[in-house]
Every structure is written in structure tokens, then in C-alpha cells.
Write a protein that holds these residues in place. Structure first.
Motif, PDB file in Angstrom:
ATOM      1  N   ILE A 123      -6.420  13.603 -14.298  1.00  0.00           N
ATOM      2  CA  ILE A 123      -6.921  13.778 -12.930  1.00  0.00           C
ATOM      3  C   ILE A 123      -5.818  13.468 -11.925  1.00  0.00           C
ATOM      4  O   ILE A 123      -5.607  14.206 -10.950  1.00  0.00           O
ATOM      5  N   GLY A 124      -5.090  12.377 -12.158  1.00  0.00           N
ATOM      6  CA  GLY A 124      -4.013  12.000 -11.250  1.00  0.00           C
ATOM      7  C   GLY A 124      -2.929  13.059 -11.156  1.00  0.00           C
ATOM      8  O   GLY A 124      -2.384  13.326 -10.071  1.00  0.00           O
ATOM      9  N   ARG A 125      -2.600  13.691 -12.286  1.00  0.00           N
ATOM     10  CA  ARG A 125      -1.562  14.731 -12.277  1.00  0.00           C
ATOM     11  C   ARG A 125      -2.014  15.972 -11.501  1.00  0.00           C
ATOM     12  O   ARG A 125      -1.173  16.700 -10.962  1.00  0.00           O
ATOM     13  N   LEU A 161       1.412  20.215 -14.627  1.00  0.00           N
ATOM     14  CA  LEU A 161       0.463  20.978 -15.439  1.00  0.00           C
ATOM     15  C   LEU A 161       0.823  20.905 -16.924  1.00  0.00           C
ATOM     16  O   LEU A 161      -0.070  20.856 -17.779  1.00  0.00           O
ATOM     17  N   TYR A 162       2.124  20.906 -17.231  1.00  0.00           N
ATOM     18  CA  TYR A 162       2.545  20.740 -18.622  1.00  0.00           C
ATOM     19  C   TYR A 162       1.994  19.428 -19.181  1.00  0.00           C
ATOM     20  O   TYR A 162       1.549  19.363 -20.323  1.00  0.00           O
ATOM     21  N   GLU A 163       2.054  18.393 -18.342  1.00  0.00           N
ATOM     22  CA  GLU A 163       1.590  17.078 -18.795  1.00  0.00           C
ATOM     23  C   GLU A 163       0.080  17.067 -19.023  1.00  0.00           C
ATOM     24  O   GLU A 163      -0.392  16.461 -19.986  1.00  0.00           O
ATOM     25  N   ILE A 164      -0.659  17.732 -18.162  1.00  0.00           N
ATOM     26  CA  ILE A 164      -2.111  17.797 -18.327  1.00  0.00           C
ATOM     27  C   ILE A 164      -2.463  18.473 -19.650  1.00  0.00           C
ATOM     28  O   ILE A 164      -3.321  17.988 -20.404  1.00  0.00           O
ATOM     29  N   VAL A 165      -1.800  19.586 -19.938  1.00  0.00           N
ATOM     30  CA  VAL A 165      -2.045  20.310 -21.197  1.00  0.00           C
ATOM     31  C   VAL A 165      -1.673  19.434 -22.390  1.00  0.00           C
ATOM     32  O   VAL A 165      -2.427  19.344 -23.373  1.00  0.00           O
ATOM     33  N   PHE A 166      -0.517  18.780 -22.314  1.00  0.00           N
ATOM     34  CA  PHE A 166      -0.082  17.917 -23.417  1.00  0.00           C
ATOM     35  C   PHE A 166      -1.083  16.782 -23.658  1.00  0.00           C
ATOM     36  O   PHE A 166      -1.426  16.481 -24.806  1.00  0.00           O
TER      37      PHE A 166
END
Length: 247
Positions: A123-125, A161-166
Motif C-alpha cells: 500500500i505504501g509503495r 510497481l516492481y516492488e509491489i509485484v515482487f
């Protein structure tokens, strides 16, 4: 889309950060192992995590550009702005362990934090992404199809977004492992930290932040130290488990 992308007139960073804390805390209260950890103990653990995370996230941020920090050591505004998730995680770990020692609790509490932490970080990202250039969490210029123009006419890696997916993939993998294994208390959290720190070690190579430490930045140095610690901890636990089995 214009950045920052205000939602109902509220700055996205403020909105999503507040949602991350609120929802993450509610998820922790709802999903924690109530048979293993009493309510009063759980609350002290949360206090330790919050205080440790607040201090750790700020301290590590100051090492992003140490020379700039030294130059601005007496500017409160500079010292108070900015924070890092990796610093928050490692600081939160120290805070939790300190709180446990103070109240005399010896059992592991980390596994209960995996789901709320992951949800809160995702959520934060989103807030970081919608904030755009002002948040300084984007990646370097790219020609990939994923590139996003945050308002300066340059397509950049949307590392948020990369981090959210990861994080979503990591969570699915960890809970699948949990269902199919009989690990020790705390293993889920240890693997979560190993996975996330490994991700940050790699993803920060495509972030336009200073890399003053032998080609690495402050996040990567902290990630390496954290990875070394958790590899040591898991190896130690495995050795203890094997000795107990043979005994």
C-alpha cells in the motif's frame, strides 16, 4: 496522469502511508497467533517495532549521501525528511528484540508480522508511485515498455510497481512453503527478510541515488549486512535442528 496524483484532494504519499499503517496494524491484530502471543505481549512487540522502525528508517536515510548529511546536520527540515523501508525493517527488528528482552518474552514473534508488513509495504509503495518525482523512489531512464513518465519527459523504471509485484509473489511463495513444511518458529519471517533484502540489493542498481560505498548505496550496504545476518541465523537454526534430531 499528472504527478503527484491527488486523491480527493489528499496528497498520495500522506494518504497511502496512513492507509498502510492503519490496514497493516489491523491485519496484524486479526491474523496474529492469539494462542501463542498474549495481547499485552503483542502490543509491546508492536511498540518496539514502531519505535525501532522510525529510528532505523531515519538513520539509514542519512547515509544515502553522508557528505550532504554532514553539511546539513543543523537543519531540522533536512534531518526530518526522508526515510527508508530497509532501515525501517532492520530498525524494527532491533526494536522488537529489545522489547522482548525488556518484557522477558523468548518465543519468536516474526511470523505474525509477515502478512501485515507485506500488505502495508504494498500500500505504501502505491503512495510512492502516485507521488512521482518528489518521492525519489523511481528508477533510472529506460526504453522498456514498463517505463513511466513522472512529469519530466523521461520514461523511468517504475521501481515502486516492481516492488509491489515482487512482494505479492514473495508472499504467495512463503505461504505455500509454510503449508508444505514444518519449519521452526520465525522461519517465515527470516525467509521474508532474506527475499526482500535480496530484492532491494538488486533493484537499487537501477535507482538514480548516490552509490558512494564501493559502487553501492546505503540501502545495498544495509541489505548485505541483513542478508549475512539471516543466512547465519538460518544456518544456526538448521544446525540446532539436526543436532536435536540426532540426539
Amino acid at each position: 496522469m499528472d504527478f503527484p496524483f491527488y486523491i480527493f484532494g489528499i496528497h498520495p504519499h500522506l494518504l497511502f502511508e496512513a492507509l498502510a499503517y492503519f490496514i497493516g496494524f489491523r491485519v496484524y491484530l486479526y491474523t496474529r497467533n492469539k494462542d501463542k502471543i498474549p495481547v499485552d505481549t503483542a502490543l509491546w512487540v508492536v511498540v518496539g517495532a514502531v519505535l525501532g522502525a522510525a529510528i532505523g528508517s531515519k538513520l539509514l536515510y542519512w547515509f544515502e549521501d553522508p557528505f550532504k548529511t554532514i553539511e546539513n546536520w543543523n537543519r531540522i527540515i533536512y534531518l526530518m525528511e526522508g526515510k527508508t523501508i530497509v532501515g525501517g525493517l532492520l530498525g524494527g527488528l532491533i526494536g522488537v528484540e529489545t522489547a522482548k528482552k525488556l518484557i522477558g518474552w523468548k518465543r519468536s514473534t516474526g511470523d505474525d508480522f509477515v502478512l501485515p508488513l507485506t500488505v502495508g509495504m504494498m500500500i505504501g509503495r502505491m503512495g510512492c508511485f502516485f507521488t512521482g518525482l518528489d518521492d525519489h523512489t523511481y528508477g533510472v531512464e529506460t526504453t522498456w515498455i514498463t517505463g513511466v513518465d513522472f512529469g519530466d519527459g523521461i520514461n523511468r523504471h517504475p521501481t515502486q510497481l516492481y516492488e509491489i509485484v515482487f512482494l505479492g509473489i514473495l508472499l504467495l511463495v512463503l505461504y505455500k512453503l509454510k503449508r508444505n513444511s514444518t519449519g521452526w518458529e520465525g522461519l517465515l519471517f527470516q525467509l521474508f527478510m532474506l527475499g526482500y533484502l535480496g530484492f532491494r540489493l538488486m533493484i537499487d542498481f537501477i535507482k538514480p541515488t548516490p552509490h558512494p560505498f564501493w559502487g553501492l548505496n546505503n540501502i545495498q550496504i544495509a541489505s548485505l549486512l541483513g542478508i549475512a545476518y539471516y543466512i547465519w541465523l538460518i544456518s544456526k537454526k538448521q544446525s540446532e535442528k539436526r543436532r536435536g534430531f540426532h540426539a
